[in-house]
Design a protein around this motif. Structure first.
Motif, PDB file in Angstrom:
ATOM      1  N   MET A  34       1.437   6.261  -6.991  1.00  0.00           N
ATOM      2  CA  MET A  34       0.300   7.128  -7.357  1.00  0.00           C
ATOM      3  C   MET A  34       0.676   8.606  -7.239  1.00  0.00           C
ATOM      4  O   MET A  34       0.315   9.420  -8.102  1.00  0.00           O
ATOM      5  N   SER A  35       1.407   8.953  -6.183  1.00  0.00           N
ATOM      6  CA  SER A  35       1.793  10.365  -6.044  1.00  0.00           C
ATOM      7  C   SER A  35       2.791  10.750  -7.129  1.00  0.00           C
ATOM      8  O   SER A  35       2.750  11.881  -7.651  1.00  0.00           O
ATOM      9  N   ASN A  36       3.707   9.827  -7.507  1.00  0.00           N
ATOM     10  CA  ASN A  36       4.628  10.099  -8.616  1.00  0.00           C
ATOM     11  C   ASN A  36       3.852  10.274  -9.911  1.00  0.00           C
ATOM     12  O   ASN A  36       4.190  11.153 -10.740  1.00  0.00           O
ATOM     13  N   CYS A  37       2.823   9.457 -10.113  1.00  0.00           N
ATOM     14  CA  CYS A  37       1.993   9.581 -11.316  1.00  0.00           C
ATOM     15  C   CYS A  37       1.272  10.926 -11.327  1.00  0.00           C
ATOM     16  O   CYS A  37       1.192  11.585 -12.374  1.00  0.00           O
ATOM     17  N   ASP A  38       0.728  11.330 -10.204  1.00  0.00           N
ATOM     18  CA  ASP A  38       0.021  12.611 -10.110  1.00  0.00           C
ATOM     19  C   ASP A  38       0.980  13.765 -10.401  1.00  0.00           C
ATOM     20  O   ASP A  38       0.647  14.705 -11.144  1.00  0.00           O
TER      21      ASP A  38
ATOM     22  N   LYS B 112       0.839  -1.201   0.000  1.00  0.00           N
ATOM     23  CA  LYS B 112       0.000   0.000   0.000  1.00  0.00           C
ATOM     24  C   LYS B 112       0.877   1.257   0.000  1.00  0.00           C
ATOM     25  O   LYS B 112       0.596   2.220  -0.721  1.00  0.00           O
ATOM     26  N   GLY B 113       1.968   1.230   0.797  1.00  0.00           N
ATOM     27  CA  GLY B 113       2.894   2.375   0.812  1.00  0.00           C
ATOM     28  C   GLY B 113       3.540   2.577  -0.540  1.00  0.00           C
ATOM     29  O   GLY B 113       3.649   3.716  -1.032  1.00  0.00           O
ATOM     30  N   ARG B 114       3.978   1.490  -1.182  1.00  0.00           N
ATOM     31  CA  ARG B 114       4.585   1.600  -2.515  1.00  0.00           C
ATOM     32  C   ARG B 114       3.585   2.112  -3.537  1.00  0.00           C
ATOM     33  O   ARG B 114       3.916   2.934  -4.397  1.00  0.00           O
ATOM     34  N   LEU B 115       2.351   1.592  -3.452  1.00  0.00           N
ATOM     35  CA  LEU B 115       1.319   2.020  -4.388  1.00  0.00           C
ATOM     36  C   LEU B 115       1.000   3.503  -4.190  1.00  0.00           C
ATOM     37  O   LEU B 115       0.829   4.243  -5.184  1.00  0.00           O
ATOM     38  N   THR B 116       0.954   3.943  -2.959  1.00  0.00           N
ATOM     39  CA  THR B 116       0.713   5.363  -2.680  1.00  0.00           C
ATOM     40  C   THR B 116       1.831   6.214  -3.271  1.00  0.00           C
ATOM     41  O   THR B 116       1.591   7.276  -3.871  1.00  0.00           O
ATOM     42  N   GLU B 117       3.071   5.735  -3.127  1.00  0.00           N
ATOM     43  CA  GLU B 117       4.217   6.454  -3.679  1.00  0.00           C
ATOM     44  C   GLU B 117       4.134   6.521  -5.198  1.00  0.00           C
ATOM     45  O   GLU B 117       4.356   7.583  -5.815  1.00  0.00           O
TER      46      GLU B 117
END
Length: 179
Positions: A156-160, A149-154
């Motif tokens: 996602m924020s990089n994608c944003d 979940k932490g990696r996915l959040t990271e």
């Protein structure tokens, strides 16, 4: 726990039941009826008053306390008395044998129920062990899911952030050339 008690079962569990059938003999005891139908008969001793001698004296042929009184036993009455006693004993033997068979049947039923309960207990223990093992692995899975979940959040924020740069600077940005 009765044999006919309904227990919710899972479809993959085997159905195990024990059915017991017992008959109750309801009716009048024939010996009791025969005793009730007895009539007063002739005395056992022809010449002796009944108060001066006991039945045990008659059966074992003991002399009376007063030696001057002599009595004669009626052999037919004595034979009837002994035959009634023998029939009574045979009835008691049959009754005891019947009760013993009933007890044996109940013991066999109890043994069979004990075996079934032991099987169910062992199945429950096995299910609890596998559940406990599965629950022990849940903690590890929770840690792994938290990391993912932490990696996915990271990501996602990089994608944003990347989408915002593309929107702000355009597709041909110098930053994109380095990627």
């Amino acid at each position: 726990m009765g044999a006919s008690e309904s227990v919710p079962r899972k479809p993959h569990q085997p159905i195990d039941e024990i059915t017991t059938v017992s008959e109750r003999i309801e009716g009048v005891d024939p010996l009791l009826e025969r005793i009730k139908s007895l009539n007063i008969a002739t005395p056992l001793l022809n010449s002796l008053p009944p108060s001066e001698i006991s039945i045990s004296d008659i059966l074992v042929r003991k002399p009376s306390s007063s030696s001057s009184i002599q009595g004669n036993l009626n052999p037919k009455v004595l034979l009837e008395l002994f035959s009634m006693y023998r029939e009574w004993q045979e009835g008691k033997v049959k009754n005891i044998c019947g009760k013993q068979e009933e007890i044996d049947s109940k013991i066999e039923t109890a043994d069979a129920l004990a075996v079934k309960l032991l099987q169910r207990f062992n199945y429950s223990v096995s299910a609890m062990r596998s559940t406990a093992h599965g629950l022990a692995e849940v903690q590890n899975l929770q840690v792994e899911v938290g990391e993912l979940k932490g990696r996915l959040t990271e990501v996602m924020s990089n994608c944003d952030a990347l989408c915002k740069r593309i929107a702000a600077e355009g597709v041909e940005s110098s930053h994109l050339a380095h990627l």
